[in-house]
Design a protein around this motif. Structure first.
Motif, PDB file in Angstrom:
ATOM      1  N   GLU A 160      52.235 -25.063 -28.076  1.00 28.42           N
ATOM      2  CA  GLU A 160      51.797 -26.355 -28.815  1.00 28.42           C
ATOM      3  C   GLU A 160      50.364 -26.884 -28.002  1.00 28.42           C
ATOM      4  O   GLU A 160      49.705 -27.355 -28.630  1.00 28.42           O
ATOM      5  CB  GLU A 160      52.969 -27.293 -28.726  1.00 28.42           C
ATOM      6  N   ALA A 161      50.444 -26.840 -26.842  1.00 26.82           N
ATOM      7  CA  ALA A 161      49.110 -27.180 -26.213  1.00 26.82           C
ATOM      8  C   ALA A 161      47.999 -26.415 -26.390  1.00 26.82           C
ATOM      9  O   ALA A 161      46.789 -26.955 -26.674  1.00 26.82           O
ATOM     10  CB  ALA A 161      49.439 -27.179 -24.565  1.00 26.82           C
ATOM     11  N   PHE A 162      48.435 -24.881 -26.588  1.00 29.61           N
ATOM     12  CA  PHE A 162      47.272 -24.165 -26.973  1.00 29.61           C
ATOM     13  C   PHE A 162      46.646 -24.376 -28.278  1.00 29.61           C
ATOM     14  O   PHE A 162      45.605 -24.426 -28.616  1.00 29.61           O
ATOM     15  CB  PHE A 162      47.616 -22.646 -26.859  1.00 29.61           C
ATOM     16  N   GLU A 163      47.623 -24.654 -29.084  1.00 28.80           N
ATOM     17  CA  GLU A 163      47.377 -24.986 -30.556  1.00 28.80           C
ATOM     18  C   GLU A 163      46.608 -26.242 -30.733  1.00 28.80           C
ATOM     19  O   GLU A 163      45.592 -26.141 -31.402  1.00 28.80           O
ATOM     20  CB  GLU A 163      48.679 -24.997 -31.555  1.00 28.80           C
ATOM     21  N   LEU A 164      46.879 -27.150 -29.958  1.00 29.91           N
ATOM     22  CA  LEU A 164      46.298 -28.364 -30.118  1.00 29.91           C
ATOM     23  C   LEU A 164      44.847 -28.482 -29.531  1.00 29.91           C
ATOM     24  O   LEU A 164      43.925 -29.214 -30.011  1.00 29.91           O
ATOM     25  CB  LEU A 164      47.185 -29.492 -29.178  1.00 29.91           C
ATOM     26  N   TYR A 165      44.726 -27.685 -28.440  1.00 34.50           N
ATOM     27  CA  TYR A 165      43.364 -27.374 -27.898  1.00 34.50           C
ATOM     28  C   TYR A 165      42.345 -26.955 -28.852  1.00 34.50           C
ATOM     29  O   TYR A 165      41.252 -27.216 -29.123  1.00 34.50           O
ATOM     30  CB  TYR A 165      43.710 -26.404 -26.651  1.00 34.50           C
ATOM     31  N   LEU A 166      43.015 -25.819 -29.438  1.00 31.56           N
ATOM     32  CA  LEU A 166      42.171 -24.926 -30.445  1.00 31.56           C
ATOM     33  C   LEU A 166      41.681 -25.788 -31.580  1.00 31.56           C
ATOM     34  O   LEU A 166      40.622 -25.639 -32.188  1.00 31.56           O
ATOM     35  CB  LEU A 166      42.944 -23.783 -30.913  1.00 31.56           C
TER      36      LEU A 166
END
Length: 230
Positions: A160-166
């Protein structure tokens, strides 16, 4: 006769002992004075560097220097400067070229300025570089935190953190050294993962995630665009 000789010997011994003690005390006083002078000189060097680097980094933001191989190359340039030699890496990446240009067009001038103010670069190249990078990373983290805010919930998973970052960061900067360093620090502070993120690990994992979810990410982007249409 022997009593007089013994007395004179004892007097000489006492004199030698006194002179030896005085020499020891003078040496100890000299060492204390030199130690104090060294400490004051070191404190002065630290003060000059901290103050001037802090001000300088309000005028420039060379986040490409955060990349380890790039700041190592810059450190070698500093060593070469002190030694009066020339340092260049013929197989330069884009960030290496930026560092080379930054050093010759910007940093050399700044170094000359702080040397005029009393900072001694020779022998302190590593100390200078560490101080410079620490303040650069602090400024970068503070600035990007203001730009992007707290966009990852505390209970979020790594995925989820990666998705939000991108989704959140500027597309062209997602793999930029300053952004990767910021995101790694951000996740470390959040405690998302049971290990410490580094920029290298962050970049590898992000690229793997982006490749694996590329189509899904495009679908979500399209869905969000369509939702904005009334």
């Amino acid at each position: 006769m022997f009593a007089g000789l013994k007395t004179r010997i004892e007097e000489k011994r006492a004199l030698w002992s006194k002179e030896t003690q005085e020499r020891i005390e003078r040496f100890a006083a000299f060492e204390r004075r030199r130690s104090l002078e060294d400490m004051e000189r070191e404190q002065s060097q630290h003060f000059i560097l901290n103050q001037e680097v802090g001000k300088y980094l309000k005028t420039v933001n060379p986040t490409f220097l955060i990349k380890p191989e790039v700041n190592r190359a810059l450190l070698n340039m500093l060593y070469a400067r002190s030694e009066g030699t020339f340092s260049i890496n013929m197989s330069m990446t884009k960030e290496m070229r930026k560092a080379y240009s930054f050093y010759h067009n910007e940093l050399k001038v700044f170094i000359e300025l702080i040397e005029r103010k009393g900072f001694r670069m020779e022998g302190q190249e590593k100390f200078f570089m560490e101080n410079f990078l620490t303040k650069l990373r602090e400024n970068n983290f503070r600035y990007l935190t203001e730009v992007y805010g707290d966009f990852v919930p505390a209970e979020a998973s790594i995925t989820e953190a990666f998705e939000l970052y991108l989704e959140t960061v500027d597309f062209e900067n997602k793999y930029e050294s300053g952004h990767l360093d910021y995101f790694a620090t951000y996740l470390n502070q959040k405690g998302i993962a049971d290990f410490t993120w580094t920029k290298g690990r962050m970049k590898r994992k992000l690229k793997q995630f982006e490749k694996a979810t590329k189509q899904e990410f495009k679908l979500k982007q399209l869905e969000r665009r369509l939702q904005k249409i009334s």
